[in-house]
Design a protein around this motif. Structure first.
Motif, short mmCIF file in Angstrom:
data_model
loop_
_atom_site.label_atom_id
_atom_site.label_comp_id
_atom_site.label_asym_id
_atom_site.label_seq_id
_atom_site.Cartn_x
_atom_site.Cartn_y
_atom_site.Cartn_z
N VAL A 1 0.84 -1.19 0.00
CA VAL A 1 0.00 0.00 0.00
C VAL A 1 0.88 1.25 0.00
N LEU A 2 0.71 2.07 -1.01
CA LEU A 2 1.36 3.37 -1.08
C LEU A 2 0.38 4.39 -0.50
N GLU A 3 0.89 5.30 0.32
CA GLU A 3 0.02 6.28 0.97
C GLU A 3 0.49 7.71 0.67
N PRO A 4 0.15 8.22 -0.51
CA PRO A 4 0.58 9.59 -0.83
C PRO A 4 -0.09 10.61 0.10
N GLY A 5 0.68 11.63 0.43
CA GLY A 5 0.17 12.68 1.29
C GLY A 5 -0.79 13.61 0.56
N GLY A 6 -1.46 14.39 1.33
CA GLY A 6 -2.42 15.33 0.77
C GLY A 6 -1.78 16.67 0.43
N ARG A 7 -2.35 17.32 -0.56
CA ARG A 7 -1.97 18.67 -0.95
C ARG A 7 -3.24 19.46 -1.20
N GLU B 1 -9.07 23.93 -1.63
CA GLU B 1 -9.33 22.96 -2.69
C GLU B 1 -8.32 21.83 -2.54
N ILE B 2 -8.80 20.58 -2.47
CA ILE B 2 -7.90 19.43 -2.35
C ILE B 2 -7.32 19.13 -3.72
N LEU B 3 -5.99 19.04 -3.80
CA LEU B 3 -5.30 18.76 -5.05
C LEU B 3 -4.83 17.31 -5.13
N ALA B 4 -4.52 16.70 -4.01
CA ALA B 4 -4.03 15.32 -3.98
C ALA B 4 -4.28 14.74 -2.59
#
Length: 117
Positions: free
Chosen positions: A61-67, A94-97
């Motif tokens: 599981v990859l868990e990319p952070g939020g931006r 606005e959520i970007l990632a």
């Protein structure tokens, strides 16, 4: 626990595509802002794959952070917390990632019929 139904859907999607081919690895991408408890997905995966071609498969599981980007001050910032506040104090963002929930890769056992001598 919605992680159980999510995990069932992931396993069904893979088996629908691959049929009875033996799966040895599944890689998921679950963003930190997706609202999914990764440890619960790991637990559910072991239960859901029992008796399927995915039984015994390794789960990565990859868990990319939020931006996010603030709509008030236009600053782009990292945010791994579901409470989205810009450093300026605004909550108009606005959520970007970080909302990803993807099957990134599936590795299957080689089919011995495909091996040429």
């Amino acid at each position: 626990m919605h992680e159980l139904s999510l995990t069932q859907g992931i396993v069904e999607t893979i088996t629908d595509r691959l049929g009875e081919r033996r799966v040895v690895m599944v890689r998921l991408e679950i963003g930190k802002l997706a609202g999914v408890v990764v440890d619960s997905v790991r637990f559910c995966f072991d239960l859901v794959v029992a008796g399927t071609p995915l039984e015994g498969a390794r789960l990565e599981v990859l868990e990319p952070g939020g931006r996010a980007r603030c709509r008030d001050c236009s600053v782009e910032f990292r945010c791994d917390d579901p409470i989205l506040l810009c450093p300026c104090g605004s909550s108009d963002v606005e959520i970007l990632a970080g909302m990803e929930l993807l099957i990134k890769a599936v590795e299957v056992e080689p089919d011995v019929r495909d091996v040429r001598v």
